[in-house]
Design a protein around this motif. Structure first.
Motif, PDB file in Angstrom:
ATOM      1  N   TYR A 155      15.685 -18.106  19.440  1.00 29.22           N
ATOM      2  CA  TYR A 155      15.382 -16.820  18.912  1.00 29.22           C
ATOM      3  C   TYR A 155      16.806 -16.176  18.542  1.00 29.22           C
ATOM      4  O   TYR A 155      16.659 -15.061  17.322  1.00 29.22           O
ATOM      5  N   LYS A 156      18.191 -15.801  18.693  1.00 32.88           N
ATOM      6  CA  LYS A 156      19.390 -15.546  17.575  1.00 32.88           C
ATOM      7  C   LYS A 156      19.151 -15.968  16.659  1.00 32.88           C
ATOM      8  O   LYS A 156      19.618 -15.060  15.885  1.00 32.88           O
ATOM      9  N   LYS A 157      18.546 -17.554  16.045  1.00 33.39           N
ATOM     10  CA  LYS A 157      18.746 -17.446  15.077  1.00 33.39           C
ATOM     11  C   LYS A 157      17.234 -17.013  13.631  1.00 33.39           C
ATOM     12  O   LYS A 157      16.823 -17.312  12.781  1.00 33.39           O
ATOM     13  N   GLY A 158      16.847 -16.273  14.501  1.00 34.83           N
ATOM     14  CA  GLY A 158      15.337 -16.054  14.436  1.00 34.83           C
ATOM     15  C   GLY A 158      13.980 -16.865  14.519  1.00 34.83           C
ATOM     16  O   GLY A 158      12.662 -16.287  14.074  1.00 34.83           O
ATOM     17  N   ILE A 159      14.059 -17.888  15.587  1.00 30.95           N
ATOM     18  CA  ILE A 159      13.245 -18.649  15.765  1.00 30.95           C
ATOM     19  C   ILE A 159      12.470 -18.313  16.567  1.00 30.95           C
ATOM     20  O   ILE A 159      12.868 -18.056  17.850  1.00 30.95           O
ATOM     21  N   THR A 160      11.212 -17.598  16.623  1.00 31.76           N
ATOM     22  CA  THR A 160      10.331 -16.678  17.862  1.00 31.76           C
ATOM     23  C   THR A 160       8.992 -17.767  17.980  1.00 31.76           C
ATOM     24  O   THR A 160       8.298 -16.836  18.628  1.00 31.76           O
ATOM     25  N   GLY A 161       8.686 -18.032  16.544  1.00 30.15           N
ATOM     26  CA  GLY A 161       7.063 -18.846  16.389  1.00 30.15           C
ATOM     27  C   GLY A 161       6.598 -17.942  15.241  1.00 30.15           C
ATOM     28  O   GLY A 161       5.445 -17.268  14.871  1.00 30.15           O
ATOM     29  N   LYS A 162       7.240 -16.661  14.704  1.00 26.50           N
ATOM     30  CA  LYS A 162       6.763 -15.777  14.148  1.00 26.50           C
ATOM     31  C   LYS A 162       5.884 -17.133  12.358  1.00 26.50           C
ATOM     32  O   LYS A 162       6.118 -17.297  12.352  1.00 26.50           O
ATOM     33  N   GLY A 163       5.000 -15.795  12.129  1.00 27.77           N
ATOM     34  CA  GLY A 163       3.594 -16.186  11.595  1.00 27.77           C
ATOM     35  C   GLY A 163       3.057 -17.854  11.900  1.00 27.77           C
ATOM     36  O   GLY A 163       2.035 -17.833  11.636  1.00 27.77           O
ATOM     37  N   ARG A 164       3.220 -18.199  13.659  1.00 29.71           N
ATOM     38  CA  ARG A 164       2.272 -18.956  14.225  1.00 29.71           C
ATOM     39  C   ARG A 164       1.204 -18.724  14.866  1.00 29.71           C
ATOM     40  O   ARG A 164       1.602 -17.480  15.408  1.00 29.71           O
ATOM     41  N   THR A 165      -0.139 -19.368  15.183  1.00 33.19           N
ATOM     42  CA  THR A 165      -1.036 -18.661  15.969  1.00 33.19           C
ATOM     43  C   THR A 165      -1.445 -19.982  17.382  1.00 33.19           C
ATOM     44  O   THR A 165      -1.221 -21.007  16.848  1.00 33.19           O
ATOM     45  N   ILE A 166      -1.367 -19.835  18.046  1.00 36.98           N
ATOM     46  CA  ILE A 166      -1.443 -20.237  19.368  1.00 36.98           C
ATOM     47  C   ILE A 166      -3.170 -20.171  19.825  1.00 36.98           C
ATOM     48  O   ILE A 166      -3.359 -18.852  19.529  1.00 36.98           O
ATOM     49  N   VAL A 167      -3.855 -21.030  19.814  1.00 41.07           N
ATOM     50  CA  VAL A 167      -4.767 -20.547  20.412  1.00 41.07           C
ATOM     51  C   VAL A 167      -5.511 -21.433  21.998  1.00 41.07           C
ATOM     52  O   VAL A 167      -5.004 -22.781  22.514  1.00 41.07           O
ATOM     53  N   ILE A 168      -5.859 -20.491  22.930  1.00 39.40           N
ATOM     54  CA  ILE A 168      -5.854 -20.526  23.797  1.00 39.40           C
ATOM     55  C   ILE A 168      -7.669 -20.718  24.433  1.00 39.40           C
ATOM     56  O   ILE A 168      -8.279 -19.772  24.044  1.00 39.40           O
ATOM     57  N   VAL A 169      -7.619 -21.332  25.243  1.00 36.57           N
ATOM     58  CA  VAL A 169      -9.010 -21.669  25.540  1.00 36.57           C
ATOM     59  C   VAL A 169     -10.004 -21.840  26.966  1.00 36.57           C
ATOM     60  O   VAL A 169      -9.162 -22.799  27.285  1.00 36.57           O
ATOM     61  N   ASP A 170     -10.342 -20.803  26.798  1.00 40.82           N
ATOM     62  CA  ASP A 170     -10.846 -20.984  28.514  1.00 40.82           C
ATOM     63  C   ASP A 170     -12.015 -19.900  28.907  1.00 40.82           C
ATOM     64  O   ASP A 170     -12.684 -19.251  28.236  1.00 40.82           O
ATOM     65  N   SER A 171     -12.716 -20.346  29.481  1.00 41.29           N
ATOM     66  CA  SER A 171     -14.219 -19.824  29.999  1.00 41.29           C
ATOM     67  C   SER A 171     -13.901 -18.320  30.334  1.00 41.29           C
ATOM     68  O   SER A 171     -13.464 -17.759  31.631  1.00 41.29           O
ATOM     69  N   PHE A 172     -15.279 -17.535  30.367  1.00 46.37           N
ATOM     70  CA  PHE A 172     -14.637 -16.381  30.805  1.00 46.37           C
ATOM     71  C   PHE A 172     -13.412 -15.377  30.317  1.00 46.37           C
ATOM     72  O   PHE A 172     -13.512 -14.289  29.644  1.00 46.37           O
ATOM     73  N   GLY A 173     -12.340 -15.900  29.856  1.00 50.73           N
ATOM     74  CA  GLY A 173     -11.302 -15.148  29.239  1.00 50.73           C
ATOM     75  C   GLY A 173     -11.091 -14.128  31.011  1.00 50.73           C
ATOM     76  O   GLY A 173     -11.337 -13.965  32.316  1.00 50.73           O
ATOM     77  N   SER A 174     -10.211 -13.377  30.300  1.00 49.30           N
ATOM     78  CA  SER A 174      -9.096 -12.227  31.524  1.00 49.30           C
ATOM     79  C   SER A 174      -9.997 -10.764  30.885  1.00 49.30           C
ATOM     80  O   SER A 174      -9.597 -10.988  29.728  1.00 49.30           O
ATOM     81  N   PRO A 175     -11.323  -8.905  31.085  1.00 47.25           N
ATOM     82  CA  PRO A 175     -10.662  -8.362  31.061  1.00 47.25           C
ATOM     83  C   PRO A 175      -9.597  -7.655  30.684  1.00 47.25           C
ATOM     84  O   PRO A 175      -9.613  -6.828  29.878  1.00 47.25           O
ATOM     85  N   THR A 176      -8.132  -7.880  31.190  1.00 43.98           N
ATOM     86  CA  THR A 176      -7.306  -7.444  31.584  1.00 43.98           C
ATOM     87  C   THR A 176      -6.186  -7.608  30.535  1.00 43.98           C
ATOM     88  O   THR A 176      -5.099  -7.307  30.745  1.00 43.98           O
ATOM     89  N   VAL A 177      -6.304  -9.069  29.950  1.00 47.83           N
ATOM     90  CA  VAL A 177      -5.531  -9.895  29.889  1.00 47.83           C
ATOM     91  C   VAL A 177      -4.586  -9.334  28.748  1.00 47.83           C
ATOM     92  O   VAL A 177      -3.117  -9.251  28.732  1.00 47.83           O
TER      93      VAL A 177
END
Length: 456
Positions: free
Chosen positions: A91-113
């Motif tokens: 993180y101190k080097k700026g490696i935080t996942g910036k510019g990348r996208t994580i896809v999460i798959v779940d049934s129904f999801g959550s209305p308050t996520v």
């Protein structure tokens, strides 16, 4: 992993879900302390404890010692995880996942996520991020009295908060499908079609799946006809072509898993899909032993408390070439898991949720449902370092194992994933079917994975 209740009776996916700890809250209104659960529930939806007295909604996360005193478990926050996995120097080097996208798959999801992620992030001093929600199909209106929906909402919350904890700079896309995944094929076609759609749209660098179904429960399995599974692989084949990394929880049933009834376990070794698919990286579970600073007080062991890390030989897929170097362990079959991260309930993660108005607050969750989204964050970091998607990383993992790369940390304390009377596998030197290649030191592992995947 997820246990789902359907209108046709109880059906469950491959593994016992991430147990929300503890039996959570310390005290009921009557003042009675809730003890740690005596066993693993097999019937209700959740990553929540079903069938046990439970008071939800701890007002705020507690120190480890208080969790031990109240519930006889350890409980960890994301700051402790960051120390344990040596993430802070990245993180101190700026490696935080910036510019990348994580896809999460779940049934129904959550209305308050989104709200829940904001509260979670603020609690631990993390920047929050916008969760982009994609509804796939006619997702029904959320009903907090529907145990199936609240179970999936718990899973959704765990997935989003764990991915964000590791890769705070990454974007998160949550896909909510309209049909719950249960044993066999119910719900899986919708999930696979949703994944393929996003892959084709260029959305997402890594997909994490905290669901699964025992291979034996698929139609035709008993006759040696595996077409019902193989017809569902199209999303993974698409991901391979588009260089999208696909992960799946290895399960919470140790070397066995659930039968079609969702109540009983097979009395023999079985495996679960999609974790068993060679196009997927199977994420197993460990137990961390940390102090309040997040430092290890002893080496990691196999997750085996209110569930156990899934692992073993697939009965559908033969050994892929990337496992040729460990054929003395896996034999002629695809072996799981490939790599492992935190999953034990005794050592679970603090999670905040408010989707159920009667149970708003902090819980502690575990299960390989936790490990897969944690690892999705690691992949996002490595994608950022590489400057591109890594795609299928399985070849790279076993290359790093062979090279004895210091970023791969062996789990070899002799603990095992024996569960429900079915003998499992021990954590020994090198690859094993309890924890895969082991776990990781992110400072060394992330750049090594970026480099190895580029060349694999």
């Amino acid at each position: 992993m997820h246990i789902a209740r359907t209108g046709r009776g109880v059906a469950a996916s491959a593994a016992t879900v991430a147990l929300v700890a503890a039996a959570l809250a310390a005290t009921s209104q009557a003042g009675a302390t809730t003890a740690a659960p005596a066993g693993v529930p097999h019937t209700f939806a959740a990553p929540a404890i079903a069938g046990h007295t439970l008071v939800h909604g701890v007002a705020s996360p507690l120190p480890i010692a208080q969790c031990q005193a109240k519930w006889h478990i350890n409980c960890y926050n994301p700051l402790q995880y960051r120390t344990a996995y040596n993430l802070n120097p990245l993180y101190k080097k700026g490696i935080t996942g910036k510019g990348r996208t994580i896809v999460i798959v779940d049934s129904f999801g959550s209305p308050t996520v989104q709200h829940d992620l904001d509260v979670y992030s603020k609690q631990f001093g993390l920047p929050s991020t916008k969760v982009k929600v994609v509804k796939w199909g006619h997702v029904p209106k959320f009903d907090p009295k529907n145990s199936d929906m609240t179970g999936w909402a718990g899973e959704t919350t765990l997935d989003v908060e764990m991915a964000h904890a590791v890769a705070p700079g990454a974007k998160i896309v949550l896909v909510e499908t309209a049909v719950a995944e249960t044993e066999g094929t119910t719900g899986l076609p919708e999930m696979m079609s949703a994944e393929k759609h996003l892959i084709d749209q260029g959305v997402g660098d890594v997909i994490t799946q905290s669901f699964g179904a025992t291979e034996n429960t698929f139609p035709g399995f008993g006759k040696g006809d595996f077409s019902s599974i193989k017809k569902l692989r199209y999303a993974f084949e698409d991901a391979r072509r588009k260089n999208v990394t696909v992960l799946a929880s290895s399960g919470d049933g140790g070397a066995t898993d659930m039968k079609l009834d969702g109540k009983t376990y097979y009395n023999k070794r079985v495996n679960s899909w999609p974790s068993s698919d060679p196009l997927v990286t199977s994420i197993g579970g460990t137990q961390l032993h940390l102090n309040d600073k997040g430092e290890r007080i002893k080496p990691d062991s196999v997750y085996n408390d209110y569930g156990a890390g899934g692992g073993g030989q697939s009965h559908v897929f033969t050994r892929p070439s990337f496992q040729d170097g460990v054929k003395n362990v896996v034999g002629t079959r695809r072996g799981t898991p490939d790599i492992s991260m935190a999953a034990a309930v005794n050592g679970g993660a603090w999670v905040y949720s408010s989707y159920d108005p009667t149970a708003t607050g902090w819980d502690v969750s575990g299960g390989t449902s936790e490990a897969s989204p944690l690892f999705s964050g690691i992949v996002a970091l490595a994608d950022q370092v590489a400057g591109h998607r890594l795609g299928d990383i399985n070849g790279a993992l076993y290359t790093l194992l062979k090279q004895k790369n210091p970023g791969v940390v062996d789990v070899n304390d002799g603990t095992d994933n024996t569960y429900q009377g079915v003998k499992g596998y021990k954590a020994v030197n090198g690859y094993d079917m309890a924890t895969g290649v082991g776990t990781l030191d992110a400072l060394r592992f992330v750049p090594a994975l970026a480099k190895a995947a580029h060349h694999s």
